[in-house]
Scaffold this motif. Sequence first.
Motif, PDB file in Angstrom:
ATOM      1  N   THR A  46       0.842  -1.186   0.000  1.00 22.42           N
ATOM      2  CA  THR A  46       0.000   0.000   0.000  1.00 22.42           C
ATOM      3  C   THR A  46       0.882   1.243   0.000  1.00 22.42           C
ATOM      4  N   VAL A  47       0.626   2.123  -0.962  1.00 19.59           N
ATOM      5  CA  VAL A  47       1.327   3.400  -1.053  1.00 19.59           C
ATOM      6  C   VAL A  47       0.322   4.479  -0.691  1.00 19.59           C
ATOM      7  N   ARG A  48       0.676   5.333   0.252  1.00 17.32           N
ATOM      8  CA  ARG A  48      -0.224   6.391   0.721  1.00 17.32           C
ATOM      9  C   ARG A  48       0.497   7.733   0.654  1.00 17.32           C
ATOM     10  N   ALA A  49      -0.199   8.740   0.150  1.00 13.41           N
ATOM     11  CA  ALA A  49       0.351  10.096   0.098  1.00 13.41           C
ATOM     12  C   ALA A  49      -0.631  11.048   0.766  1.00 13.41           C
ATOM     13  N   SER A  50      -0.099  11.966   1.560  1.00 10.39           N
ATOM     14  CA  SER A  50      -0.930  12.981   2.194  1.00 10.39           C
ATOM     15  C   SER A  50      -0.183  14.307   2.164  1.00 10.39           C
ATOM     16  N   ALA A  51      -0.947  15.381   2.181  1.00 11.89           N
ATOM     17  CA  ALA A  51      -0.375  16.732   2.220  1.00 11.89           C
ATOM     18  C   ALA A  51      -1.083  17.502   3.323  1.00 11.89           C
ATOM     19  N   ALA A  92      11.389   3.775  -0.512  1.00 13.90           N
ATOM     20  CA  ALA A  92      10.945   4.120  -1.860  1.00 13.90           C
ATOM     21  C   ALA A  92      11.656   5.376  -2.330  1.00 13.90           C
ATOM     22  N   SER A  93      11.769   5.479  -3.629  1.00 15.57           N
ATOM     23  CA  SER A  93      12.271   6.691  -4.252  1.00 15.57           C
ATOM     24  C   SER A  93      11.049   7.422  -4.814  1.00 15.57           C
ATOM     25  N   VAL A  94      10.858   8.678  -4.418  1.00 12.43           N
ATOM     26  CA  VAL A  94       9.655   9.411  -4.797  1.00 12.43           C
ATOM     27  C   VAL A  94      10.036  10.665  -5.575  1.00 12.43           C
ATOM     28  N   THR A  95       9.368  10.872  -6.700  1.00 10.76           N
ATOM     29  CA  THR A  95       9.468  12.150  -7.406  1.00 10.76           C
ATOM     30  C   THR A  95       8.089  12.788  -7.331  1.00 10.76           C
ATOM     31  N   ALA A  96       8.068  14.094  -7.103  1.00 10.24           N
ATOM     32  CA  ALA A  96       6.797  14.783  -6.911  1.00 10.24           C
ATOM     33  C   ALA A  96       6.845  16.177  -7.516  1.00 10.24           C
ATOM     34  N   THR A  97       5.719  16.565  -8.101  1.00 11.63           N
ATOM     35  CA  THR A  97       5.536  17.949  -8.552  1.00 11.63           C
ATOM     36  C   THR A  97       4.220  18.442  -7.984  1.00 11.63           C
ATOM     37  N   VAL A  98       4.117  19.753  -7.844  1.00 10.63           N
ATOM     38  CA  VAL A  98       2.882  20.368  -7.376  1.00 10.63           C
ATOM     39  C   VAL A  98       2.505  21.451  -8.374  1.00 10.63           C
ATOM     40  N   THR A  99       1.201  21.531  -8.682  1.00 10.15           N
ATOM     41  CA  THR A  99       0.675  22.531  -9.600  1.00 10.15           C
ATOM     42  C   THR A  99      -0.390  23.326  -8.872  1.00 10.15           C
ATOM     43  N   ASP A 100      -0.311  24.669  -8.946  1.00 10.16           N
ATOM     44  CA  ASP A 100      -1.301  25.508  -8.270  1.00 10.16           C
ATOM     45  C   ASP A 100      -2.425  25.873  -9.240  1.00 10.16           C
ATOM     46  N   LEU A 101      -3.409  26.638  -8.757  1.00  6.27           N
ATOM     47  CA  LEU A 101      -4.564  27.003  -9.571  1.00  6.27           C
ATOM     48  C   LEU A 101      -4.194  27.832 -10.799  1.00  6.27           C
ATOM     49  N   ARG A 102      -3.129  28.595 -10.710  1.00  7.53           N
ATOM     50  CA  ARG A 102      -2.696  29.434 -11.833  1.00  7.53           C
ATOM     51  C   ARG A 102      -1.900  28.635 -12.866  1.00  7.53           C
ATOM     52  N   GLY A 103      -1.654  27.372 -12.597  1.00  7.03           N
ATOM     53  CA  GLY A 103      -0.894  26.539 -13.524  1.00  7.03           C
ATOM     54  C   GLY A 103       0.593  26.528 -13.242  1.00  7.03           C
ATOM     55  N   PHE A 135      -0.923  17.494  -6.524  1.00  6.86           N
ATOM     56  CA  PHE A 135       0.359  16.816  -6.389  1.00  6.86           C
ATOM     57  C   PHE A 135       0.362  15.612  -7.325  1.00  6.86           C
ATOM     58  N   ASP A 136       1.395  15.500  -8.144  1.00  4.13           N
ATOM     59  CA  ASP A 136       1.588  14.342  -9.015  1.00  4.13           C
ATOM     60  C   ASP A 136       2.839  13.629  -8.546  1.00  4.13           C
ATOM     61  N   LEU A 137       2.691  12.340  -8.220  1.00  2.00           N
ATOM     62  CA  LEU A 137       3.796  11.587  -7.635  1.00  2.00           C
ATOM     63  C   LEU A 137       4.071  10.313  -8.415  1.00  2.00           C
ATOM     64  N   THR A 138       5.339   9.949  -8.457  1.00  6.34           N
ATOM     65  CA  THR A 138       5.760   8.640  -8.946  1.00  6.34           C
ATOM     66  C   THR A 138       6.580   8.015  -7.834  1.00  6.34           C
ATOM     67  N   VAL A 139       6.163   6.823  -7.416  1.00  7.50           N
ATOM     68  CA  VAL A 139       6.805   6.133  -6.302  1.00  7.50           C
ATOM     69  C   VAL A 139       7.456   4.863  -6.853  1.00  7.50           C
ATOM     70  N   ASN A 140       8.768   4.747  -6.661  1.00  9.58           N
ATOM     71  CA  ASN A 140       9.521   3.581  -7.122  1.00  9.58           C
ATOM     72  C   ASN A 140       9.956   2.746  -5.929  1.00  9.58           C
ATOM     73  N   VAL A 141       9.541   1.465  -5.956  1.00 14.26           N
ATOM     74  CA  VAL A 141       9.902   0.501  -4.920  1.00 14.26           C
ATOM     75  C   VAL A 141      10.582  -0.657  -5.638  1.00 14.26           C
ATOM     76  N   ASP A 142      11.691  -1.129  -5.091  1.00 14.29           N
ATOM     77  CA  ASP A 142      12.397  -2.259  -5.708  1.00 14.29           C
ATOM     78  C   ASP A 142      11.446  -3.424  -5.961  1.00 14.29           C
ATOM     79  N   GLN A 150      -2.080  10.765  -7.631  1.00 13.90           N
ATOM     80  CA  GLN A 150      -2.406  12.182  -7.745  1.00 13.90           C
ATOM     81  C   GLN A 150      -3.237  12.552  -6.531  1.00 13.90           C
ATOM     82  N   LEU A 151      -2.929  13.694  -5.967  1.00 11.59           N
ATOM     83  CA  LEU A 151      -3.558  14.164  -4.743  1.00 11.59           C
ATOM     84  C   LEU A 151      -3.905  15.622  -4.922  1.00 11.59           C
ATOM     85  N   GLN A 152      -5.119  16.004  -4.573  1.00 10.99           N
ATOM     86  CA  GLN A 152      -5.505  17.417  -4.639  1.00 10.99           C
ATOM     87  C   GLN A 152      -5.807  17.897  -3.236  1.00 10.99           C
TER      88      GLN A 152
END
Length: 158
Positions: A46-51, A92-103, A135-142, A150-152
């Motif tokens: 189980t992979v869980r993301a919270s902000a 895990a190795s995690v890459t994440a980006t965040v996008t606001d309402l203005r883009g 939030f857009d995330l990519t989670v890499n687990v061996d 994706q989390l809003q």
Amino acid sequence: MTLVLSAALTLLALSGCSSPTPPEEQPATQSVAQERDAVAEVGDVTVRASATQTSLLPAGVAREYGILERRPDTLLLLVTVRKGAAGEALPASVTATVTDLRGGQQDIAMRQVRSDAFVDSVGTTTTSLPDTLRFDLTVNVDGMAPVRLQLQREVYPQ
């Protein structure tokens, strides 16, 4: 610590089902478990993301994650990976980006934090208030295919 325990208990409740298909061959299924969480399940992982706005974190939890100043315009992104009914923490190795309402988009620097028997990935981002963040995330687990989440999150002045 409270946030970690809450996440661990929720994960224990969610991870009771297993499948005979190896995790690296199973597609991730994403659901929203709580207002702030995005969850993907791949087999017994189980992979869980919270902000969470850092101003809402208890001081001890903020310290544990290396947050020196708790502010309403700074959010903590927490990603946990747990395996099996016992909730064994997986790095895990995690890459994440965040996008606001203005883009506007920015990368979030993620790092691993060890606490007791847990290994979590955390990062912070700052925004103007109020805002809606994606939030857009990519989670890499061996041994597994990359898991995408994706989390809003809507954030307001406090």
